[in-house]
Design an enzyme around this catalytic site. Structure first.
Site, PDB file in Angstrom:
ATOM      1  N   LYS A  43       0.850  -1.204   0.000  1.00 33.02           N
ATOM      2  CA  LYS A  43       0.000   0.000   0.000  1.00 33.02           C
ATOM      3  C   LYS A  43       0.881   1.248   0.000  1.00 33.02           C
ATOM      4  CE  LYS A  43      -0.353  -0.282   5.038  1.00 33.02           C
ATOM      5  NZ  LYS A  43      -1.156  -0.812   6.148  1.00 33.02           N
ATOM      6  N   TYR A 257      14.869  30.842   7.766  1.00 32.74           N
ATOM      7  CA  TYR A 257      13.672  31.588   8.170  1.00 32.74           C
ATOM      8  C   TYR A 257      13.592  31.764   9.674  1.00 32.74           C
ATOM      9  CZ  TYR A 257      11.519  31.173   3.525  1.00 32.74           C
ATOM     10  OH  TYR A 257      11.227  31.273   2.189  1.00 32.74           O
TER      11      TYR A 257
HETATM   12  C1  LIG Z   1      -0.368  -1.792   6.840  1.00 32.17           C
HETATM   13  C2  LIG Z   1      -0.942  -3.103   7.231  1.00 32.17           C
HETATM   14  C3  LIG Z   1      -0.140  -4.222   7.427  1.00 32.17           C
HETATM   15  C4  LIG Z   1       1.370  -4.137   7.411  1.00 32.17           C
HETATM   16  O1  LIG Z   1       1.815  -3.570   8.617  1.00 32.17           O
HETATM   17  P1  LIG Z   1       3.378  -3.336   8.906  1.00 32.17           P
HETATM   18  O2  LIG Z   1       3.414  -2.843  10.307  1.00 32.17           O
HETATM   19  O3  LIG Z   1       3.821  -2.305   7.935  1.00 32.17           O
HETATM   20  O4  LIG Z   1       4.049  -4.632   8.696  1.00 32.17           O
HETATM   21  C5  LIG Z   1      -0.744  -5.445   7.640  1.00 32.17           C
HETATM   22  N1  LIG Z   1      -2.096  -5.546   7.710  1.00 32.17           N
HETATM   23  C6  LIG Z   1      -2.920  -4.479   7.570  1.00 32.17           C
HETATM   24  C7  LIG Z   1      -4.383  -4.652   7.673  1.00 32.17           C
HETATM   25  C8  LIG Z   1      -2.359  -3.219   7.336  1.00 32.17           C
HETATM   26  O5  LIG Z   1      -3.168  -2.157   7.207  1.00 32.17           O
END
Ligand SMILES: *Cc1c(COP(=O)(O)O)cnc(C)c1O
Length: 366
Positions: A43, A257
């Site tokens: 993702k 800044y």
């Molecule tokens: C993002 C996610 C993962 C992976 O989690 P990590 O901590 O990055 O390994 C697994 N399952 C779900 C439902 C997620 O949203």
């Protein structure tokens, strides 16, 4: 100083080591074996590294199941890989057809989503049950309803029942065992199906958490899966940017800044062309660090949109000139450590990596 394969017009370069990502997947898959398969969470554009490159590299490494958050991410990933893709949000009304057309597996998060998936034809789906996160997934009451009215699952091919851990990275957090018990209780009420609970951290909680499929994201990209414990994962990214200008400033002069930093000696300032518009967080003001040839240089002054400034007084002049590359993230300063300096975590440092960086992919799958 500057590798030959960096485009001449690029001042800031993100190097992604696809072999390191694949090696991390192999390490996690070996921990999950022999009972559980190892999926790949890609993702948010593979946590900022580029799903179009990371997806095929992990498919080549042997991953057979991938997950993304949204339908759009699924559609884009489908152009790059043929493997199964689960979509965590599941279908919104009227997008079920697109899921089928793209051969995406929906994650069903409510009875309403389930009913729509069935009435649009049913088929393969993942059912998410909420065991403590209170965001997505069927509530305990909805699981009871499903248990009492099994026809709601008719024509649905239940690929996995899944849930998600609240604080798996904290090994002795009582929520872990509590969620495990709630997950087992939900599984017992539902038709027999494969199950999936563990994210990266969950893999390190022991085999009781593995079930049939683990879903690591963070650890694939080199983030530490377990708090307060050595990180077994390989670093996968290196962010380098060129010094644009170097100048001497007098004792008492301010930098950047709102004069958030002031020299207390004759100081050499190197200006680098990266800023908060690149995801290099503004909270790194007076707290960040860079590296030149392995030597640490402190970030001084405010991070601005496109520029940051470093105090290079203690380095030999010949080693920090316009054109010299400064490492902003990499083995010397992994995303987790940079995130800690910025008051956030490695996940945010990676997912915020801007598209403005020139990107270079290394490895046999590149
Ligand atoms: C993002 C996610 C993962 C992976 O989690 P990590 O901590 O990055 O390994 C697994 N399952 C779900 C439902 C997620 O949203």
């Amino acid at each position: 100083m500057r590798s030959d394969d960096i485009p001449a017009n690029a001042g800031a370069v993100l190097t992604v080591d696809l072999d390191a990502v694949a090696a991390n997947w192999h390490l996690l898959a070996a921990r999950a074996a022999p009972h559980a398969d190892c999926a790949a969470m890609v993702k948010a554009d593979a946590y900022g590294l580029g799903a179009e490159q990371v997806g095929p590299a992990l498919a080549k490494a042997g991953a057979r199941v991938f997950f993304v958050a949204t339908l759009d991410e699924g559609i884009r990933l489908r152009r790059a890989i043929a493997q199964e893709i689960g979509v965590l949000e599941g279908p919104r009304p009227a997008s079920e057809g697109e899921f089928r057309a793209q051969k995406l597996t929906p994650v069903i998060n409510s009875l309403d989503q389930l009913a729509r998936w069935r009435s649009s034809g049913g088929g393969r789906a993942i059912v998410h049950v909420d065991t403590g996160m209170s965001r997505l997934g069927l509530s305990e009451t909805e699981v009871e309803t499903l248990a009492a009215e099994p026809t709601r699952l008719e024509s649905v091919d239940l690929a996995w029942v899944m849930s998600h851990l609240v604080s798996g990275e904290v090994q002795h957090d009582p929520d872990n065992a509590l969620q495990l018990a709630r997950f087992r209780s939900a599984l017992a009420k539902l038709p027999k199906a494969k199950a999936s609970l563990a994210n990266s951290a969950g893999i390190f909680l022991g085999s009781a958490y593995h079930f049939n499929l683990v879903r690591p994201g963070a650890a694939l990209y080199g983030l530490a899966p377990v708090d307060h414990s050595p990180n077994p994962m390989r670093t996968t990214v290196k962010l380098e940017a060129e010094i644009l200008t170097v100048r001497w400033i007098a004792d008492g002069r301010s930098v950047g800044y709102n004069a958030q930093w002031r020299a207390n000696r004759l100081t050499r300032i190197a200006t680098v062309g990266v800023g908060y518009a690149d995801g290099y967080l503004r909270s790194l003001t007076n707290r960040g660090r860079g590296y030149i040839a392995g030597r640490s240089i402190p970030l001084v002054g405010r991070v601005s949109m496109d520029l940051v400034t470093f105090d290079v007084t203690d380095l030999p002049e010949a080693e920090c000139r316009p054109g010299t590359m400064v490492t902003l993230m990499g083995p010397e300063l992994p995303p987790d450590a940079l995130g800690a300096l910025a008051g956030t975590n490695g996940y945010q440092m990676l997912t915020g990596l801007s598209r403005r960086y020139a990107r270079r992919y290394l490895g046999s799958a590149a």
